[in-house]
Design a protein around this motif. Structure first.
Motif, PDB file in Angstrom:
ATOM      1  N   SER A 102       0.822  -1.209   0.000  1.00 37.62           N
ATOM      2  CA  SER A 102       0.000   0.000   0.000  1.00 37.62           C
ATOM      3  C   SER A 102       0.854   1.256   0.000  1.00 37.62           C
ATOM      4  O   SER A 102       0.568   2.217  -0.737  1.00 37.62           O
ATOM      5  CB  SER A 102      -0.933  -0.002   1.216  1.00 37.62           C
ATOM      6  OG  SER A 102      -0.189   0.086   2.430  1.00 37.62           O
ATOM      7  N   GLN A 103       1.950   1.242   0.784  1.00 37.96           N
ATOM      8  CA  GLN A 103       2.838   2.407   0.824  1.00 37.96           C
ATOM      9  C   GLN A 103       3.561   2.597  -0.514  1.00 37.96           C
ATOM     10  O   GLN A 103       3.782   3.726  -0.964  1.00 37.96           O
ATOM     11  CB  GLN A 103       3.861   2.254   1.951  1.00 37.96           C
ATOM     12  CG  GLN A 103       3.271   2.349   3.357  1.00 37.96           C
ATOM     13  CD  GLN A 103       2.619   3.697   3.604  1.00 37.96           C
ATOM     14  OE1 GLN A 103       3.188   4.733   3.329  1.00 37.96           O
ATOM     15  NE2 GLN A 103       1.395   3.667   4.125  1.00 37.96           N
TER      16      GLN A 103
ATOM     17  N   TRP B 164       1.513   7.079  -6.750  1.00 36.31           N
ATOM     18  CA  TRP B 164       0.424   8.034  -6.963  1.00 36.31           C
ATOM     19  C   TRP B 164       0.791   9.427  -6.460  1.00 36.31           C
ATOM     20  O   TRP B 164       0.471  10.429  -7.085  1.00 36.31           O
ATOM     21  CB  TRP B 164      -0.830   7.528  -6.259  1.00 36.31           C
ATOM     22  CG  TRP B 164      -2.025   8.403  -6.478  1.00 36.31           C
ATOM     23  CD1 TRP B 164      -2.558   9.326  -5.617  1.00 36.31           C
ATOM     24  CD2 TRP B 164      -2.831   8.438  -7.652  1.00 36.31           C
ATOM     25  NE1 TRP B 164      -3.641   9.936  -6.171  1.00 36.31           N
ATOM     26  CE2 TRP B 164      -3.848   9.409  -7.427  1.00 36.31           C
ATOM     27  CE3 TRP B 164      -2.813   7.756  -8.869  1.00 36.31           C
ATOM     28  CZ2 TRP B 164      -4.818   9.707  -8.380  1.00 36.31           C
ATOM     29  CZ3 TRP B 164      -3.781   8.045  -9.803  1.00 36.31           C
ATOM     30  CH2 TRP B 164      -4.759   9.014  -9.561  1.00 36.31           C
ATOM     31  N   ARG B 165       1.484   9.473  -5.313  1.00 28.23           N
ATOM     32  CA  ARG B 165       1.838  10.750  -4.672  1.00 28.23           C
ATOM     33  C   ARG B 165       2.761  11.583  -5.566  1.00 28.23           C
ATOM     34  O   ARG B 165       2.653  12.793  -5.639  1.00 28.23           O
ATOM     35  CB  ARG B 165       2.505  10.475  -3.325  1.00 28.23           C
ATOM     36  CG  ARG B 165       2.721  11.721  -2.467  1.00 28.23           C
ATOM     37  CD  ARG B 165       3.451  11.362  -1.178  1.00 28.23           C
ATOM     38  NE  ARG B 165       2.658  10.448  -0.348  1.00 28.23           N
ATOM     39  CZ  ARG B 165       3.055   9.241   0.017  1.00 28.23           C
ATOM     40  NH1 ARG B 165       4.246   8.782  -0.362  1.00 28.23           N
ATOM     41  NH2 ARG B 165       2.288   8.486   0.763  1.00 28.23           N
TER      42      ARG B 165
ATOM     43  N   LEU C 219       3.768  13.043 -11.484  1.00 31.40           N
ATOM     44  CA  LEU C 219       4.550  13.490 -12.642  1.00 31.40           C
ATOM     45  C   LEU C 219       5.913  12.822 -12.708  1.00 31.40           C
ATOM     46  O   LEU C 219       6.354  12.377 -13.776  1.00 31.40           O
ATOM     47  CB  LEU C 219       4.718  15.018 -12.598  1.00 31.40           C
ATOM     48  CG  LEU C 219       3.443  15.827 -12.890  1.00 31.40           C
ATOM     49  CD1 LEU C 219       3.720  17.322 -12.741  1.00 31.40           C
ATOM     50  CD2 LEU C 219       2.924  15.527 -14.302  1.00 31.40           C
ATOM     51  N   MET C 220       6.590  12.743 -11.544  1.00 33.69           N
ATOM     52  CA  MET C 220       7.906  12.098 -11.524  1.00 33.69           C
ATOM     53  C   MET C 220       7.788  10.606 -11.835  1.00 33.69           C
ATOM     54  O   MET C 220       8.638  10.039 -12.517  1.00 33.69           O
ATOM     55  CB  MET C 220       8.575  12.310 -10.168  1.00 33.69           C
ATOM     56  CG  MET C 220       9.063  13.725  -9.923  1.00 33.69           C
ATOM     57  SD  MET C 220      10.376  14.207 -11.069  1.00 33.69           S
ATOM     58  CE  MET C 220      11.724  13.180 -10.493  1.00 33.69           C
ATOM     59  N   SER C 221       6.711   9.989 -11.341  1.00 33.77           N
ATOM     60  CA  SER C 221       6.492   8.567 -11.628  1.00 33.77           C
ATOM     61  C   SER C 221       6.259   8.358 -13.122  1.00 33.77           C
ATOM     62  O   SER C 221       6.793   7.424 -13.734  1.00 33.77           O
ATOM     63  CB  SER C 221       5.294   8.038 -10.836  1.00 33.77           C
ATOM     64  OG  SER C 221       5.545   8.085  -9.450  1.00 33.77           O
TER      65      SER C 221
ATOM     66  N   LEU D  94      12.336  11.923  -3.968  1.00 29.00           N
ATOM     67  CA  LEU D  94      11.298  12.898  -3.639  1.00 29.00           C
ATOM     68  C   LEU D  94      10.353  12.332  -2.589  1.00 29.00           C
ATOM     69  O   LEU D  94       9.986  13.020  -1.626  1.00 29.00           O
ATOM     70  CB  LEU D  94      10.526  13.267  -4.908  1.00 29.00           C
ATOM     71  CG  LEU D  94       9.386  14.282  -4.752  1.00 29.00           C
ATOM     72  CD1 LEU D  94       9.935  15.604  -4.221  1.00 29.00           C
ATOM     73  CD2 LEU D  94       8.666  14.492  -6.084  1.00 29.00           C
ATOM     74  N   THR D  95       9.979  11.053  -2.768  1.00 32.88           N
ATOM     75  CA  THR D  95       9.118  10.401  -1.780  1.00 32.88           C
ATOM     76  C   THR D  95       9.826  10.307  -0.433  1.00 32.88           C
ATOM     77  O   THR D  95       9.227  10.554   0.624  1.00 32.88           O
ATOM     78  CB  THR D  95       8.736   8.984  -2.261  1.00 32.88           C
ATOM     79  OG1 THR D  95       8.151   9.062  -3.556  1.00 32.88           O
ATOM     80  CG2 THR D  95       7.747   8.335  -1.314  1.00 32.88           C
ATOM     81  N   VAL D  96      11.089   9.934  -0.473  1.00 37.64           N
ATOM     82  CA  VAL D  96      11.867   9.803   0.769  1.00 37.64           C
ATOM     83  C   VAL D  96      11.972  11.156   1.476  1.00 37.64           C
ATOM     84  O   VAL D  96      11.828  11.244   2.704  1.00 37.64           O
ATOM     85  CB  VAL D  96      13.273   9.243   0.471  1.00 37.64           C
ATOM     86  CG1 VAL D  96      14.120   9.234   1.738  1.00 37.64           C
ATOM     87  CG2 VAL D  96      13.177   7.831  -0.098  1.00 37.64           C
TER      88      VAL D  96
END
Length: 298
Positions: free
Chosen positions: A11-12, A18-19, A22-24, A193-195
């Motif tokens: 889930s994370q 999703w979070r 654009l980068m994904s 970015l997520t980190v």
């Protein structure tokens, strides 16, 4: 590992994709572009290699014996041929068999060859099949040492195909390295970015005793998801494009159907699917592992 823990990691990981929409998408696009190029070059290389194998089986080298047609001379040439490396099969064709073959090829005009049975001008010959057409030049150099023979083979065509095949393989390898590196760098920035957004949460988790792998796995899952999607997209595009292009080539050049045979999509994708998944998911795992490493040092 508990099912609840696996669900948390998954889930994370999906939330991270999703979070960072654009980068994904940029990472998915880079991986997909890399694998489309690699896939195209593999399709070309696989078919060129297949054509080379077809040449081995259908053309090979024809050796005509121009000396006196005696049993001893034919046996001498045959023994010499058997001593040469890389020759897989030798088929002897007598003048009579050669004449019958010519009559079949002439079809309705075969009657023009009537009367040659008693004064057959065709020489005895040997049809040679190689174990690998890349050894053709070596075999020909050995054949040239045998007296009273003439050699016929597709010299220039074979050289062009072998050179083209080697060039495609080298280009494919270079592209995998270069585009793979770009993909890893972009993937690293995406995960980083997520980190960065979750760095405070990661610090707290570290202080309360969470292991490095417990913290790392959601980001690894995020990289795997991005790598998987980036692999599936080019495979889908190449599948439909390959069928379209091969059918178009046959449709526009009907004479090629009797000369060239392309590998089927199933044969191509039997190799391309696992290779693409390994490259795409591998880029995701490597990129995510690099990006989180320094944030685990608390």
């Amino acid at each position: 590992m508990k099912i609840r823990t696996v669900k948390y990691f998954a889930s994370q990981g999906f939330k991270g994709v999703w979070r960072n929409g654009l980068m994904s998408l940029a990472s998915i696009g880079t991986i997909a572009s890399c694998l489309i190029i690699v896939g195209i070059f593999y399709c070309i290389a696989a078919n060129v290699d297949y054509i080379l194998k077809t040449l081995e089986e259908t053309t090979g080298i024809t050796v005509f014996y121009m000396g006196e047609n005696t049993e001893e001379n034919i046996k001498y040439v045959e023994d010499k041929l058997n001593d040469i490396e890389y020759i897989k099969e030798i088929i002897y064709i007598s003048p009579q068999e050669a004449l019958e073959k010519e009559k079949k090829e002439w079809g309705e005009y075969a009657s023009l060859l009537d009367g040659l049975e008693n004064d057959n001008p065709l020489p005895p010959s040997f049809e040679i099949t190689l174990d690998d057409i890349r050894h053709q030049e070596y075999v020909v150099s050995k054949l040239n040492t045998i007296p009273d023979i003439e050699i016929r083979y597709l010299e220039e065509e074979t050289k062009i195909l072998i050179g083209f095949n080697n060039m495609i393989r080298i280009i494919s390898l270079v592209l995998i390295v270069i585009l793979g590196f770009i993909g890893i760098m972009l993937m690293e920035n995406t995960i980083r970015l997520t980190v960065f957004i979750r760095k405070n949460e990661i610090n707290i988790m570290k202080y309360i005793g969470a292991t490095d792998w417990f913290i790392r796995w959601p980001f690894v899952v995020e990289g795997i998801v991005i790598g998987f999607i980036g692999s599936i997209l080019p495979l889908t595009i190449i599948w439909f494009s390959y069928n379209f292009v091969t059918e178009l080539i046959y449709e526009k050049n009907t004479f090629l159907q009797n000369i060239l045979t392309f590998r089927t999509p199933e044969e191509i994708f039997k190799v391309l699917v696992p290779v693409s998944l390994v490259i795409g998911i591998g880029i995701g795992i490597i990129g995510s592992s690099i990006s989180i490493r320094k944030y685990l040092k608390v």
